[in-house]
Scaffold this motif. Structure first.
Motif, PDB file in Angstrom:
ATOM      1  N   ALA A   1      34.181  76.554  63.436  1.00 44.44           N
ATOM      2  CA  ALA A   1      34.733  75.247  63.786  1.00 44.44           C
ATOM      3  C   ALA A   1      34.640  74.280  62.617  1.00 44.44           C
ATOM      4  O   ALA A   1      35.591  73.531  62.346  1.00 44.44           O
ATOM      5  CB  ALA A   1      33.999  74.678  64.999  1.00 44.44           C
ATOM      6  N   ALA A   2      33.526  74.293  61.898  1.00 42.71           N
ATOM      7  CA  ALA A   2      33.369  73.401  60.743  1.00 42.71           C
ATOM      8  C   ALA A   2      34.376  73.754  59.654  1.00 42.71           C
ATOM      9  O   ALA A   2      34.995  72.867  59.059  1.00 42.71           O
ATOM     10  CB  ALA A   2      31.949  73.467  60.206  1.00 42.71           C
ATOM     11  N   LEU A   3      34.547  75.049  59.405  1.00 41.71           N
ATOM     12  CA  LEU A   3      35.509  75.465  58.374  1.00 41.71           C
ATOM     13  C   LEU A   3      36.937  75.138  58.796  1.00 41.71           C
ATOM     14  O   LEU A   3      37.753  74.748  57.964  1.00 41.71           O
ATOM     15  CB  LEU A   3      35.345  76.955  58.079  1.00 41.71           C
ATOM     16  N   ALA A   4      37.232  75.255  60.086  1.00 41.35           N
ATOM     17  CA  ALA A   4      38.580  74.935  60.572  1.00 41.35           C
ATOM     18  C   ALA A   4      38.889  73.451  60.413  1.00 41.35           C
ATOM     19  O   ALA A   4      40.027  73.080  60.136  1.00 41.35           O
ATOM     20  CB  ALA A   4      38.723  75.369  62.030  1.00 41.35           C
ATOM     21  N   LEU A   5      37.879  72.595  60.575  1.00 38.70           N
ATOM     22  CA  LEU A   5      38.086  71.153  60.394  1.00 38.70           C
ATOM     23  C   LEU A   5      38.377  70.803  58.939  1.00 38.70           C
ATOM     24  O   LEU A   5      39.099  69.843  58.655  1.00 38.70           O
ATOM     25  CB  LEU A   5      36.873  70.361  60.870  1.00 38.70           C
ATOM     26  N   GLY A   6      37.805  71.561  58.029  1.00 38.48           N
ATOM     27  CA  GLY A   6      38.067  71.345  56.611  1.00 38.48           C
ATOM     28  C   GLY A   6      37.849  69.914  56.178  1.00 38.48           C
ATOM     29  O   GLY A   6      36.793  69.334  56.381  1.00 38.48           O
ATOM     30  N   GLU A   7      38.861  69.295  55.611  1.00 34.01           N
ATOM     31  CA  GLU A   7      38.773  67.938  55.084  1.00 34.01           C
ATOM     32  C   GLU A   7      38.588  66.881  56.168  1.00 34.01           C
ATOM     33  O   GLU A   7      38.271  65.729  55.860  1.00 34.01           O
ATOM     34  CB  GLU A   7      40.037  67.607  54.274  1.00 34.01           C
ATOM     35  N   ALA A   8      38.764  67.252  57.435  1.00 29.13           N
ATOM     36  CA  ALA A   8      38.569  66.304  58.528  1.00 29.13           C
ATOM     37  C   ALA A   8      37.088  66.153  58.905  1.00 29.13           C
ATOM     38  O   ALA A   8      36.750  65.308  59.720  1.00 29.13           O
ATOM     39  CB  ALA A   8      39.373  66.740  59.755  1.00 29.13           C
ATOM     40  N   ASN A   9      36.217  66.971  58.305  1.00 30.12           N
ATOM     41  CA  ASN A   9      34.778  66.840  58.540  1.00 30.12           C
ATOM     42  C   ASN A   9      34.266  65.549  57.917  1.00 30.12           C
ATOM     43  O   ASN A   9      34.739  65.123  56.866  1.00 30.12           O
ATOM     44  CB  ASN A   9      34.024  68.009  57.883  1.00 30.12           C
TER      45      ASN A   9
ATOM     46  N   ALA B   1      35.556  60.612  54.549  1.00 30.48           N
ATOM     47  CA  ALA B   1      35.907  60.508  53.128  1.00 30.48           C
ATOM     48  C   ALA B   1      36.612  59.193  52.809  1.00 30.48           C
ATOM     49  O   ALA B   1      36.467  58.660  51.706  1.00 30.48           O
ATOM     50  CB  ALA B   1      36.772  61.691  52.712  1.00 30.48           C
ATOM     51  N   ASP B   2      37.349  58.633  53.769  1.00 33.80           N
ATOM     52  CA  ASP B   2      38.059  57.375  53.523  1.00 33.80           C
ATOM     53  C   ASP B   2      37.172  56.148  53.743  1.00 33.80           C
ATOM     54  O   ASP B   2      37.633  55.020  53.662  1.00 33.80           O
ATOM     55  CB  ASP B   2      39.310  57.285  54.392  1.00 33.80           C
ATOM     56  N   GLY B   3      35.887  56.374  54.069  1.00 34.53           N
ATOM     57  CA  GLY B   3      34.960  55.274  54.277  1.00 34.53           C
ATOM     58  C   GLY B   3      34.837  54.823  55.719  1.00 34.53           C
ATOM     59  O   GLY B   3      33.960  54.022  56.039  1.00 34.53           O
ATOM     60  N   SER B   4      35.695  55.322  56.600  1.00 35.17           N
ATOM     61  CA  SER B   4      35.564  54.950  58.005  1.00 35.17           C
ATOM     62  C   SER B   4      34.326  55.636  58.588  1.00 35.17           C
ATOM     63  O   SER B   4      33.802  56.593  58.023  1.00 35.17           O
ATOM     64  CB  SER B   4      36.820  55.336  58.791  1.00 35.17           C
TER      65      SER B   4
END
Length: 131
Positions: A57-65, A95-98
């Motif tokens: 699941a973590a790998l599937a989220l990728g950059e959304a983690n 990553a965007d600071g949110s």
């Protein structure tokens, strides 16, 4: 529950963010039982069962983690059968600071390897308190 148990459980819960943020999926065995149920239904991910499901699941989220997981406000309660329930707050920084906030509801049991989380429910906090 002894003071040593409280320290061990608190350290275990705190370690989650360190392992997750650096992608140390093998290290998750120090936190969770092999058959852990990790319920992220409230986030749209259903119930994940087992360490390999967490990794996938973590790998599937990728950059959304989140790039950082932080845990705070840990409260422990032991039941008569020696099971411990932990309630804590989680903060995720993207990553965007949110940022986002969740509540972790954990069930922990003492295993031959030490305390481990057998079940975790993650509940997002999306609306502020209204008086």
């Amino acid at each position: 529950m002894t003071a040593d148990d409280r320290i061990a459980i608190t350290d275990l819960i705190n370690l989650h963010g360190h392992l997750t943020d650096r992608g140390d999926f093998d290290g998750l065995a120090a936190l969770f039982t092999p058959g852990v149920v990790y319920d992220v239904s409230a986030l749209g991910g259903g119930e994940l069962t087992g360490l390999e499901a967490l990794r996938a699941a973590a790998l599937a989220l990728g950059e959304a983690n989140p790039v950082a997981h932080h845990v705070t406000n840990i409260v422990l309660r032991e039941t008569a059968d020696g099971v411990v329930h932990a309630l804590s707050k989680g903060l995720g920084i993207m990553a965007d600071g949110s940022a986002g906030s969740v509540t972790y509801e954990d069930t922990l049991e003492r295993t031959p390897a030490g305390w481990r989380i057998t079940h975790r429910v993650v509940r997002p906090r999306r609306t502020p308190l209204r008086g």
